[in-house]
Every structure is written in structure tokens, then in C-alpha cells.
Scaffold this active site. Structure first.
Site, PDB file in Angstrom:
ATOM      1  N   ILE A   7      36.679  33.570  34.811  1.00 25.27           N
ATOM      2  CA  ILE A   7      36.513  33.940  36.092  1.00 25.27           C
ATOM      3  C   ILE A   7      35.038  34.575  36.415  1.00 25.27           C
ATOM      4  CG2 ILE A   7      37.474  34.918  38.180  1.00 25.27           C
ATOM      5  CD1 ILE A   7      39.196  32.695  36.604  1.00 25.27           C
TER       6      ILE A   7
ATOM      7  N   ARG B 254      36.694  45.394  42.970  1.00 24.87           N
ATOM      8  CA  ARG B 254      35.792  44.446  42.416  1.00 24.87           C
ATOM      9  C   ARG B 254      36.722  43.240  42.127  1.00 24.87           C
ATOM     10  NH1 ARG B 254      33.008  45.995  38.316  1.00 24.87           N
ATOM     11  NH2 ARG B 254      34.343  47.835  37.733  1.00 24.87           N
TER      12      ARG B 254
ATOM     13  N   ALA C 108      41.465  46.755  42.805  1.00 27.37           N
ATOM     14  CA  ALA C 108      41.199  45.913  43.794  1.00 27.37           C
ATOM     15  C   ALA C 108      39.872  45.962  44.332  1.00 27.37           C
ATOM     16  CB  ALA C 108      42.180  46.088  45.027  1.00 27.37           C
TER      17      ALA C 108
ATOM     18  N   TYR D 270      41.707  43.509  22.991  1.00 23.07           N
ATOM     19  CA  TYR D 270      41.753  42.917  24.427  1.00 23.07           C
ATOM     20  C   TYR D 270      42.656  41.826  24.167  1.00 23.07           C
ATOM     21  CZ  TYR D 270      40.659  40.510  28.624  1.00 23.07           C
ATOM     22  OH  TYR D 270      40.741  40.066  29.974  1.00 23.07           O
TER      23      TYR D 270
HETATM   24  P1  NAP Z   1      36.092  43.740  36.796  1.00 17.63           P
HETATM   25  O1  NAP Z   1      35.077  42.772  37.650  1.00 17.63           O
HETATM   26  O2  NAP Z   1      35.621  44.355  35.964  1.00 17.63           O
HETATM   27  O3  NAP Z   1      36.917  44.732  37.882  1.00 17.63           O
HETATM   28  C1  NAP Z   1      37.798  45.500  37.223  1.00 17.63           C
HETATM   29  C2  NAP Z   1      38.393  46.133  38.303  1.00 17.63           C
HETATM   30  O4  NAP Z   1      39.406  46.988  37.802  1.00 17.63           O
HETATM   31  C3  NAP Z   1      37.519  47.283  39.154  1.00 17.63           C
HETATM   32  O5  NAP Z   1      38.091  47.069  40.372  1.00 17.63           O
HETATM   33  C4  NAP Z   1      37.732  48.523  38.517  1.00 17.63           C
HETATM   34  O6  NAP Z   1      37.806  49.540  39.429  1.00 17.63           O
HETATM   35  C5  NAP Z   1      39.246  48.565  37.864  1.00 17.63           C
HETATM   36  N1  NAP Z   1      39.709  49.326  36.939  1.00 17.63           N
HETATM   37  C6  NAP Z   1      39.071  49.342  35.915  1.00 17.63           C
HETATM   38  N2  NAP Z   1      39.688  50.303  35.125  1.00 17.63           N
HETATM   39  C7  NAP Z   1      40.666  50.858  35.699  1.00 17.63           C
HETATM   40  C8  NAP Z   1      41.636  51.743  35.419  1.00 17.63           C
HETATM   41  N3  NAP Z   1      41.612  52.383  34.328  1.00 17.63           N
HETATM   42  N4  NAP Z   1      42.424  52.044  36.623  1.00 17.63           N
HETATM   43  C9  NAP Z   1      42.476  51.492  37.837  1.00 17.63           C
HETATM   44  N5  NAP Z   1      41.362  50.631  37.980  1.00 17.63           N
HETATM   45  C10 NAP Z   1      40.598  49.970  37.028  1.00 17.63           C
HETATM   46  O7  NAP Z   1      37.068  42.943  36.240  1.00 17.63           O
HETATM   47  P2  NAP Z   1      37.778  41.256  36.535  1.00 17.63           P
HETATM   48  O8  NAP Z   1      37.201  40.150  36.026  1.00 17.63           O
HETATM   49  O9  NAP Z   1      38.023  41.412  37.959  1.00 17.63           O
HETATM   50  O10 NAP Z   1      39.216  41.524  35.694  1.00 17.63           O
HETATM   51  C11 NAP Z   1      40.678  41.785  36.582  1.00 17.63           C
HETATM   52  C12 NAP Z   1      41.511  41.579  35.394  1.00 17.63           C
HETATM   53  O11 NAP Z   1      41.660  40.266  35.216  1.00 17.63           O
HETATM   54  C13 NAP Z   1      41.605  42.336  34.358  1.00 17.63           C
HETATM   55  O12 NAP Z   1      42.839  42.669  33.940  1.00 17.63           O
HETATM   56  C14 NAP Z   1      40.966  41.362  33.206  1.00 17.63           C
HETATM   57  O13 NAP Z   1      41.497  41.412  32.047  1.00 17.63           O
HETATM   58  C15 NAP Z   1      41.587  40.083  33.850  1.00 17.63           C
HETATM   59  N6  NAP Z   1      40.910  38.803  33.460  1.00 17.63           N
HETATM   60  C16 NAP Z   1      39.680  38.782  33.957  1.00 17.63           C
HETATM   61  C17 NAP Z   1      39.145  37.421  33.479  1.00 17.63           C
HETATM   62  C18 NAP Z   1      37.629  36.976  33.495  1.00 17.63           C
HETATM   63  O14 NAP Z   1      37.136  35.892  33.270  1.00 17.63           O
HETATM   64  N7  NAP Z   1      36.830  37.995  34.570  1.00 17.63           N
HETATM   65  C19 NAP Z   1      39.784  36.597  32.823  1.00 17.63           C
HETATM   66  C20 NAP Z   1      40.965  36.950  32.322  1.00 17.63           C
HETATM   67  C21 NAP Z   1      41.727  37.883  32.644  1.00 17.63           C
HETATM   68  P3  NAP Z   1      36.099  50.259  39.657  1.00 17.63           P
HETATM   69  O15 NAP Z   1      35.458  49.386  40.687  1.00 17.63           O
HETATM   70  O16 NAP Z   1      36.360  51.650  40.169  1.00 17.63           O
HETATM   71  O17 NAP Z   1      35.658  50.397  38.447  1.00 17.63           O
END
Ligand code: NAP
Length: 260
Positions: free
Chosen positions: A197, A16, A14, A164
């Protein structure tokens, strides 16, 4: 603690991106929030302050959901701090460090992505579900709810990041399994499936996605924003989808449509 107090959401990842968007919408909906992060404590503290400014309580806890001991510590801390968990949002996830073709991808990357994106939430949910069952039995919470953030990659082939796609397809089945198993306890389990996103995760492929969206990949011709996902999760958190356990909510600008 009585079930009259504010409900509590544990949101993984949460600090980022999408998780931050979810945490803020939940705070607006009346939840206190446990902001989990992996290593970026500064970002987590910023989210904590934003939530406080909305009049809700937030606490932060660094724990990799890929690590079994850290997962237990995360749940212990949440229960010690708030006394309850009403909502679990399995959001944290990673992309492969390097996108590599299916014919060249490594086992190291497979293990890392599957450990964080599938094994982590699968077993975190197991622990939290058991705690929710106990809290419900003891009338400490009026209702438990669980959300998994998957991806359109659960059903869309991208041969340059097979691990993935596999992790998200597996996570989609975790929704079905937990929805089935937890129905007798009245715990709805839902899947929120984002499209493209705007977050740090997608910033590395921004130009390519800008072009694809411009060419009409998405019927709604814009990037999704973390708030789009946050609002879907907030609707689940309010109970609007309590009779829809096991359901997928696509939040993808219409990507899921078949078009001719
Ligand atoms: P992001 O911007 O890279 O942020 C990732 C978040 O997850 C950060 O808060 C990070 O913490 C945390 N994190 C990473 N590895 C972790 C771990 N091992 N344990 C606990 N926290 C961890 O990613 P996002 O785009 O917001 O994606 C969030 C979710 O949505 C993911 O599951 C991703 O697969 C999914 N998703 C994203 C998209 C997209 O287009 N962005 C599309 C479909 C699905 P730190 O800040 O400490 O690094």
C-alpha cells in the site's frame, strides 16, 4: 447516551497512511472517529478537519499504543469524550527502523516492533473488549466490532525484517483468539490483511516495489491505496461481515493467489 446516537470508531494510527484512509471511509459510513496518533499532532489535526468536512465528528488523541499507561489514557479519553466505542480498528504499526538480515537483527528492534505491532493491540483490544461488553450489557451500543490490520507479512517470509513478519503472524492469531472469546457477546472480530500500500511506510522501498509490481508480482498490477483498505473496513463497520467472525479479508491485488 442512547444507542440511537452516531456510532464511534477508535482508529489507532489514523494520522497518516492506511489509518487515515480508514478514518475517512468510516466518517463517510456514518461513524464519528477518535483519531489516535503517536507524535504527529499536525497530521492528526488535518485528518480531523477532513472528517469534519464530511459531516462527522472527530477528536484526536496522541498515545503510543506500545505504552500501557498511554493505552489506558486513550480508552479513557475516548469514553469520556464520546461515551461509547462501537468499533476498534487496530491499525497502528511500525516497520523496523532498519531492515537487517535475520542473522544480524537486534533484540532492540525485535522488542520495539513486537511492542507496537503485537503487544500494543493485543492489550488495547483486551481493555476495549471489556468496555464493549459493559456498553452492550447497559444497552449503550447496539453492537461492538473489532478489526485488526495485519499484513501479507503474516504468512510471507522476508528475512530482512523477521521481527515485522513475526509481529503480524502473532496478530493474526490474536484475531482468532478474540473472535473465539468474544463470540458469546456477539462481537465480530476480523482481520484485514493489506498487501503493498502506498504510504510513508513503503515510500522508502518505492523503487523496488515499483519494479516488482511492474514485473507482475501482483495479479492486479498496481499499488494498493489507503482507500482500498478503508473500504474493506467500512464494509465490516456497516455489519456486512458480522457472520464472518475470525475471517481474513485480503486486500492485496491478488498477491495471496498461488500461481503456476
Ligand atoms: P505509516 O504510513 O507509517 O503510518 C503509521 C501510522 O501509525 C501513523 O499514523 C503513526 O502516527 C501511527 N503510529 C506509529 N506508531 C504508533 C504507536 N506506537 N502508537 C500509535 N500510533 C502509532 O504506516 P501505514 O503504511 O499506514 O501502515 C498502517 C498499518 O498497516 C501498520 O500496522 C502496517 O504494519 C500495516 N501494513 C502496511 C502496509 C503497507 O504497504 N503500507 C502493508 C501491510 C500492512 P504518527 O503520524 O504520529 O507517526
Amino acid at each position: 447516551m442512547s444507542s440511537e446516537a452516531r456510532p464511534v470508531a477508535l482508529v489507532t494510527g489514523a494520522s497518516r497512511g492506511i489509518g487515515r484512509g480508514i478514518a475517512l471511509e468510516l466518517a463517510r459510513t456514518g461513524y464519528d472517529v477518535l483519531v489516535n496518533y503517536a507524535s504527529n499532532a499536525e497530521a492528526a489535526r488535518a485528518v480531523q478537519a477532513e472528517i469534519a468536512a464530511l459531516g462527522a465528528r472527530a477528536e484526536i488523541f496522541g498515545a503510543s499504543i506500545a505504552d500501557s499507561d498511554a493505552r489506558q489514557a486513550l480508552v479513557d479519553f475516548t469514553l469520556d469524550t464520546f461515551g461509547r466505542i462501537d468499533l476498534l480498528v487496530n491499525n497502528a504499526g511500525i516497520a523496523p527502523r532498519q531492515r537487517r538480515d535475520l542473522l544480524e537483527a537486534t533484540e532492540e528492534s525485535y522488542d520495539e516492533v513486537m511492542g507496537t505491532n503485537l503487544k500494543g493491540p493485543y492489550f488495547l483490544t483486551q481493555r476495549v473488549a471489556n468496555e464493549m461488553i459493559r456498553l452492550l450489557r447497559d444497552k449503550q451500543i447496539p453492537r461492538g466490532r473489532i478489526v485488526f490490520v495485519t499484513s501479507m507479512s503474516a504468512y510471507t517470509s522476508s528475512p530482512n525484517r523477521g521481527e515485522y513478519c513475526l509481529s503480524k503472524a502473532g496478530l493474526s492469531m490474536a484475531v482468532a483468539l478474540y473472535a473465539d472469546r468474544l463470540a458469546e457477546f456477539g462481537i465480530p472480530v476480523l482481520e484485514v490483511r493489506p498487501g503493498i500500500i502506498a504510504t510513508d511506510m513503503t515510500s522508502v522501498v518505492k523503487e523496488r516495489y515499483d519494479r516488482l509490481i511492474g514485473e507482475g508480482l501482483l495479479p492486479l498490477r498496481r499499488w494498493g491505496q489507503p482507500e482500498d483498505i478503508g473500504r474493506a473496513v467500512a464494509a465490516i463497520a456497516r455489519g456486512d461481515f458480522d457472520y464472518s467472525t475470525g475471517t481474513v479479508i485480503n486486500v492485496d491485488g491478488g498477491f495471496c493467489l498461488r500461481r503456476l
